[in-house]
Design an enzyme around this catalytic site. Structure first.
Site, PDB file in Angstrom:
ATOM      1  N   LYS A 166     -81.326  -6.091-106.100  1.00 30.36           N
ATOM      2  CA  LYS A 166     -81.916  -6.733-104.928  1.00 30.36           C
ATOM      3  C   LYS A 166     -83.442  -6.613-104.959  1.00 30.36           C
ATOM      4  O   LYS A 166     -83.993  -6.073-105.901  1.00 30.36           O
ATOM      5  CB  LYS A 166     -81.294  -6.146-103.663  1.00 30.36           C
ATOM      6  CG  LYS A 166     -79.765  -5.934-103.764  1.00 30.36           C
ATOM      7  CD  LYS A 166     -78.963  -7.215-104.049  1.00 30.36           C
ATOM      8  CE  LYS A 166     -77.512  -6.900-104.411  1.00 30.36           C
ATOM      9  NZ  LYS A 166     -76.530  -7.238-103.439  1.00 30.36           N
TER      10      LYS A 166
HETATM   11  C1  LIG Z   1     -75.084  -6.831-103.135  1.00 27.18           C
HETATM   12  C2  LIG Z   1     -74.437  -7.451-101.972  1.00 27.18           C
HETATM   13  C3  LIG Z   1     -73.753  -6.702-101.000  1.00 27.18           C
HETATM   14  C4  LIG Z   1     -73.433  -5.251-101.174  1.00 27.18           C
HETATM   15  O1  LIG Z   1     -74.502  -4.430-101.424  1.00 27.18           O
HETATM   16  P1  LIG Z   1     -74.283  -3.043-102.229  1.00 27.18           P
HETATM   17  O2  LIG Z   1     -75.546  -2.317-101.988  1.00 27.18           O
HETATM   18  O3  LIG Z   1     -74.076  -3.408-103.655  1.00 27.18           O
HETATM   19  O4  LIG Z   1     -73.101  -2.354-101.651  1.00 27.18           O
HETATM   20  C5  LIG Z   1     -73.283  -7.352 -99.880  1.00 27.18           C
HETATM   21  N1  LIG Z   1     -73.444  -8.667 -99.708  1.00 27.18           N
HETATM   22  C6  LIG Z   1     -74.060  -9.429-100.625  1.00 27.18           C
HETATM   23  C7  LIG Z   1     -74.230 -10.892-100.366  1.00 27.18           C
HETATM   24  C8  LIG Z   1     -74.565  -8.855-101.798  1.00 27.18           C
HETATM   25  O5  LIG Z   1     -75.163  -9.609-102.705  1.00 27.18           O
END
Ligand SMILES: *Cc1c(COP(=O)(O)O)cnc(C)c1O
Length: 435
Positions: free
Chosen positions: A220
């Site tokens: 992210k």
């Molecule tokens: C990455 C992601 C999540 C979950 O995040 P994590 O930190 O990996 O648990 C939830 N929703 C979306 C759309 C994502 O891309």
């Protein structure tokens, strides 16, 4: 069986990598493949190092108390809320944990339905299901986000919320989603996991619906490897989320932030963030605007470099100024042409790909077959739960849109030379695959 699968994959890869560059010469645009990398961790420097050393030197790695009063996580929460334009922010261990906090803060449970896009990350489905709710999928549109026109006919008297997911840096069209929610008295959860720092018509995503969540995992915008956050302007939702993330307790630090206790203790989880993670994220949130400006300016150069190609159709952007520019995607109208684009781009050493970072959830076997750990899980024993059908037939447009788009992922650290190469490769390949 495994061997055969491996060999066929290897053969396909060999065929693609032996493809001639599109101009018939043997000279690809680049000599080495261009690769987008992870964003936030490329910006690690002494700032993150100092934050971590503070925690080591203070011997205080736990967020609520220690040898000295710990301040990393709570300061991160304060600065994160400021950046996102909300009254409250709660730091948690992952985006998935943040989704569970949000769903439970809204008291979504047995018998309740939540509408979410058919193309998104697994956590969206699991957060609803594990709370006892029923996930109801809607189609995506050419923005790759939930199609606002496909929501209303899926609303039933049991529908409680809409999960608006802002995928691959591109804000969902909230001006069309929020009125539907208001009309039917539904709550809106914004999942901004893939769009940390994006905005919609001038407001940061996450601050516009009832409650917003973010992921701070490696893939992210900013990262401590793992991490997540929940934001809201509603003190009751914040209190319930905070209690849910810490075994039902409202700790003094958060009690002071919301002013008073409005709820009593209930059964919760432990999703508390450590001070190490909080320190790294504090350093990262102070860099978020630089990271975003870098990736946006790279994407802008590519958009500008390809926008005059005849008949070009780009991914739909409800607010071009607010998107992150995670990838530049084009519509090739069918899968055959899209796949040919991808193969030819690979030969130019500028890899392209279908929309990525999510999954078409209704076709995942565990979802299509409604697999839960305990066979008596109530979600799928209600009348609606028994009747609902997932699988490919439930999301034909999502599959069709995913099949015909392809693009190049951006990186904030791409050089001008890199983005020039992306433009050159697209301009070389596009005429060979255009209609
Ligand atoms: C990455 C992601 C999540 C979950 O995040 P994590 O930190 O990996 O648990 C939830 N929703 C979306 C759309 C994502 O891309």
């Amino acid at each position: 069986m495994h061997r055969r699968a491996f060999l066929s994959t290897a053969t396909a890869a060999a065929v693609i990598s032996n493809a001639k560059p599109a101009d018939g010469s043997d000279r690809p645009v680049r000599n080495q493949p261009l690769r987008a990398s992870y964003w936030g961790s490329q910006y690690y420097d002494d700032k993150e190092r100092e934050q971590l050393m503070d925690v080591v030197n203070n011997q205080s790695p736990f967020r609520w108390y220690g040898k000295v009063q710990p301040l990393k996580v709570v300061t991160f929460e304060k600065e994160f809320a400021q950046r996102m334009g909300t009254r409250y922010a709660l730091a948690v261990t992952s985006g998935t944990a943040a989704l569970q906090c949000a769903v439970n803060a809204l008291e979504i449970g047995f018998g309740d339905e939540v509408i979410l896009p058919a193309w998104t990350w697994h956590s969206c489905y699991t957060a609803i299901l594990l709370a006892g709710g029923l996930p109801v999928f809607a189609e995506i549109d050419e923005s790759f986000n939930i199609d606002p026109a496909d929501i209303e006919h899926r609303i039933t008297p049991q529908t409680k919320a809409i999960m608006a997911v802002h995928l691959q840096g591109n804000p969902a069209d909230l001006d069309r989603i929020l009125p539907i929610a208001r009309k039917h008295n539904l709550r809106v959860i914004e999942d901004c996991a893939q769009s940390v720092g994006a905005s919609y018509k001038g407001r940061p995503v996450g601050s516009i619906g009832d409650i917003g969540i973010y992921s701070l995992q490696l893939n992210k915008t900013i990262t401590a490897g793992e991490g997540g956050a929940v934001v809201t302007n509603d003190p009751v939702l914040f209190e319930r989320a905070s209690r849910f993330h810490d075994l039902g307790a409202l700790r003094p630090v958060h009690k002071q932030i919301v002013g008073e206790e409005r709820l009593s203790t209930f059964a919760g989880c432990n999703f508390r963030m450590s001070e190490f993670t909080g320190g790294v994220l504090l350093a990262q949130i102070r860099k978020v605007d630089r990271i975003i400006e870098d990736v946006r300016s790279n994407a802008r150069r590519v958009y500008e470099g390809v926008s005059d190609l005849p008949g070009i159709r780009l991914r739909r952007l409800p607010d071009p100024a607010g998107e992150l520019g995670t990838g530049v995607y084009m519509d090739f109208q069918n899968k055959e042409r899209r796949d040919r684009f991808i193969a030819l781009m690979k030969a130019e050493n500028v890899p392209a790909s279908p929309p990525s970072g999510s999954a078409i959830l209704p076709v995942q076997a565990y979802i299509e077959n409604k697999v839960t750990i305990h066979p008596a899980w109530p979600t799928f024993h209600s009348e609606r739960g028994k009747a609902i059908r997932y699988g490919a037939a439930s999301c034909p447009r999502t599959i069709e849109i995913h099949d015909r788009f392809g693009g190049v992922l951006m990186d904030p650290k791409f050089t001008k030379r890199d983005t020039d190469d992306i433009v050159a490769a697209i301009r070389k390949v596009y005429p060979k695959v255009a209609a």
